[in-house]
Enzyme design. Structure first.
Site, PDB file in Angstrom:
ATOM      1  N   ARG A  36       0.040   5.663   0.790  1.00 47.00           N
ATOM      2  CA  ARG A  36       0.968   5.907  -0.322  1.00 47.00           C
ATOM      3  C   ARG A  36       0.482   7.132  -1.083  1.00 47.00           C
ATOM      4  O   ARG A  36      -0.657   7.165  -1.559  1.00 47.00           O
ATOM      5  CB  ARG A  36       1.015   4.697  -1.253  1.00 47.00           C
ATOM      6  CG  ARG A  36       1.942   4.864  -2.435  1.00 47.00           C
ATOM      7  CD  ARG A  36       2.043   3.554  -3.230  1.00 47.00           C
ATOM      8  NE  ARG A  36       2.869   3.736  -4.405  1.00 47.00           N
ATOM      9  CZ  ARG A  36       2.439   3.563  -5.661  1.00 47.00           C
ATOM     10  NH1 ARG A  36       1.201   3.174  -5.903  1.00 47.00           N
ATOM     11  NH2 ARG A  36       3.254   3.767  -6.663  1.00 47.00           N
ATOM     12  N   PHE A  41       0.535  11.738  -9.397  1.00 52.41           N
ATOM     13  CA  PHE A  41       0.256  10.364  -9.835  1.00 52.41           C
ATOM     14  C   PHE A  41      -0.991   9.821  -9.133  1.00 52.41           C
ATOM     15  O   PHE A  41      -2.065   9.836  -9.709  1.00 52.41           O
ATOM     16  CB  PHE A  41       1.485   9.477  -9.593  1.00 52.41           C
ATOM     17  CG  PHE A  41       1.336   8.055 -10.063  1.00 52.41           C
ATOM     18  CD1 PHE A  41       0.918   7.763 -11.351  1.00 52.41           C
ATOM     19  CD2 PHE A  41       1.622   7.002  -9.211  1.00 52.41           C
ATOM     20  CE1 PHE A  41       0.777   6.452 -11.786  1.00 52.41           C
ATOM     21  CE2 PHE A  41       1.499   5.679  -9.630  1.00 52.41           C
ATOM     22  CZ  PHE A  41       1.073   5.406 -10.922  1.00 52.41           C
ATOM     23  N   GLN A  44      -3.214   6.616  -2.461  1.00 50.10           N
ATOM     24  CA  GLN A  44      -3.678   5.239  -2.265  1.00 50.10           C
ATOM     25  C   GLN A  44      -4.007   4.987  -0.811  1.00 50.10           C
ATOM     26  O   GLN A  44      -3.251   5.371   0.087  1.00 50.10           O
ATOM     27  CB  GLN A  44      -2.597   4.267  -2.738  1.00 50.10           C
ATOM     28  CG  GLN A  44      -2.999   2.811  -2.662  1.00 50.10           C
ATOM     29  CD  GLN A  44      -1.949   1.896  -3.282  1.00 50.10           C
ATOM     30  OE1 GLN A  44      -1.210   2.291  -4.175  1.00 50.10           O
ATOM     31  NE2 GLN A  44      -1.894   0.674  -2.812  1.00 50.10           N
ATOM     32  N   ASN A  82      -3.839  -3.138  -6.699  1.00 56.12           N
ATOM     33  CA  ASN A  82      -3.645  -4.582  -6.661  1.00 56.12           C
ATOM     34  C   ASN A  82      -2.161  -4.904  -6.769  1.00 56.12           C
ATOM     35  O   ASN A  82      -1.332  -4.017  -6.957  1.00 56.12           O
ATOM     36  CB  ASN A  82      -4.455  -5.268  -7.770  1.00 56.12           C
ATOM     37  CG  ASN A  82      -4.051  -4.838  -9.172  1.00 56.12           C
ATOM     38  OD1 ASN A  82      -2.866  -4.714  -9.490  1.00 56.12           O
ATOM     39  ND2 ASN A  82      -5.032  -4.621 -10.032  1.00 56.12           N
ATOM     40  N   PHE A  93      -7.113   3.512  -5.134  1.00 59.23           N
ATOM     41  CA  PHE A  93      -6.386   4.766  -5.327  1.00 59.23           C
ATOM     42  C   PHE A  93      -7.232   5.725  -6.118  1.00 59.23           C
ATOM     43  O   PHE A  93      -8.194   5.332  -6.790  1.00 59.23           O
ATOM     44  CB  PHE A  93      -5.016   4.543  -5.997  1.00 59.23           C
ATOM     45  CG  PHE A  93      -5.063   3.961  -7.382  1.00 59.23           C
ATOM     46  CD1 PHE A  93      -5.233   4.767  -8.502  1.00 59.23           C
ATOM     47  CD2 PHE A  93      -4.903   2.596  -7.579  1.00 59.23           C
ATOM     48  CE1 PHE A  93      -5.253   4.234  -9.784  1.00 59.23           C
ATOM     49  CE2 PHE A  93      -4.922   2.043  -8.852  1.00 59.23           C
ATOM     50  CZ  PHE A  93      -5.094   2.865  -9.958  1.00 59.23           C
ATOM     51  N   LEU A 132      -2.315   2.555 -16.836  1.00 64.13           N
ATOM     52  CA  LEU A 132      -2.988   1.811 -15.775  1.00 64.13           C
ATOM     53  C   LEU A 132      -4.261   1.129 -16.265  1.00 64.13           C
ATOM     54  O   LEU A 132      -4.782   0.239 -15.582  1.00 64.13           O
ATOM     55  CB  LEU A 132      -3.318   2.735 -14.595  1.00 64.13           C
ATOM     56  CG  LEU A 132      -2.135   3.324 -13.839  1.00 64.13           C
ATOM     57  CD1 LEU A 132      -2.622   4.237 -12.714  1.00 64.13           C
ATOM     58  CD2 LEU A 132      -1.225   2.240 -13.301  1.00 64.13           C
ATOM     59  N   HIS A 136      -5.757  -1.961 -13.667  1.00 72.47           N
ATOM     60  CA  HIS A 136      -6.450  -1.615 -12.426  1.00 72.47           C
ATOM     61  C   HIS A 136      -7.907  -1.288 -12.759  1.00 72.47           C
ATOM     62  O   HIS A 136      -8.177  -0.439 -13.604  1.00 72.47           O
ATOM     63  CB  HIS A 136      -5.781  -0.412 -11.757  1.00 72.47           C
ATOM     64  CG  HIS A 136      -4.380  -0.713 -11.322  1.00 72.47           C
ATOM     65  ND1 HIS A 136      -4.113  -1.299 -10.106  1.00 72.47           N
ATOM     66  CD2 HIS A 136      -3.194  -0.550 -11.942  1.00 72.47           C
ATOM     67  CE1 HIS A 136      -2.800  -1.470  -9.997  1.00 72.47           C
ATOM     68  NE2 HIS A 136      -2.222  -1.024 -11.100  1.00 72.47           N
TER      69      HIS A 136
END
Length: 188
Positions: A36, A41, A44, A82, A93, A132, A136
């Site tokens: 990903r 951003f 991942q 997660n 990530f 985030l 995370h």
């Protein structure tokens, strides 16, 4: 695409670091893709199925979040991916936002919400994704190779899962002792 170096924080996120290090030493991440990639951003990886739906912790079960006000999702943060609270497995990530990603307006909103001024200032200087934090676990920070992270973040993707059109493969993850002097010279 190049080498990315990060320092890990075992005293702050011991289970996340143990999980990542053990997987790395066992070769779990070798040949795994960054499945990903979202420009400006995150990138991942860590899922051996390459789908974003696989992978597990070294304990076989998900492990608990390890949040700390000492670590934040600044640009270059290495964090656990997660699917909700306390669902950490093998996926991680790297935050790939530009340095100017935290505007004065967002900084003002963070101040109104009670964020510490040092954290707001650091976000405005380095960039990152404040929302985030406390969702995370941050367990590392890139100190060399952000140009590689940016190169990966810029690949062409397809579909709603932001999968790279051409696989971006993690050849291997090597764990070594962090050398602050070497890190300072590598950071430029």
């Amino acid at each position: 695409m190049g080498t990315i170096r990060a320092v890990l924080f075992p005293s702050i996120a011991p289970r996340a670091v143990e999980n990542f290090v053990t997987h790395a030493q066992d070769g779990y991440y070798d040949g795994v893709t960054f499945h990903r990639v979202v420009k400006d951003f995150v990138i991942q990886g860590g899922d051996p199925t390459g789908t974003g739906m696989g992978g597990e912790s070294i304990w076989g079960d998900p492990f608990a979040d390890e949040f700390s006000d000492a670590l934040h999702n600044y640009t270059g943060a290495l964090s656990m991916a997660n699917s909700g609270e306390n669902t950490n497995g093998s996926q991680f990530f790297i935050v790939a936002t530009p340095a100017d990603s935290v505007s004065a307006k967002l900084g003002g909103q963070m101040e109104e919400a009670g964020w510490r001024s040092e954290v707001i200032s650091a976000y405005q200087q380095a960039g990152g994704v404040p929302y985030l934090d406390h969702k995370h676990t941050v367990f590392g920070q890139v100190y060399s190779g952000m140009d590689v992270v940016e190169k990966i973040a810029g690949v062409d993707v397809e579909g709603e899962n932001d999968k790279p059109k051409k696989d971006v493969v993690i050849n291997s993850v090597t764990i070594s002792t962090y050398d602050e002097a070497a890190a300072s010279s590598a950071a430029g």
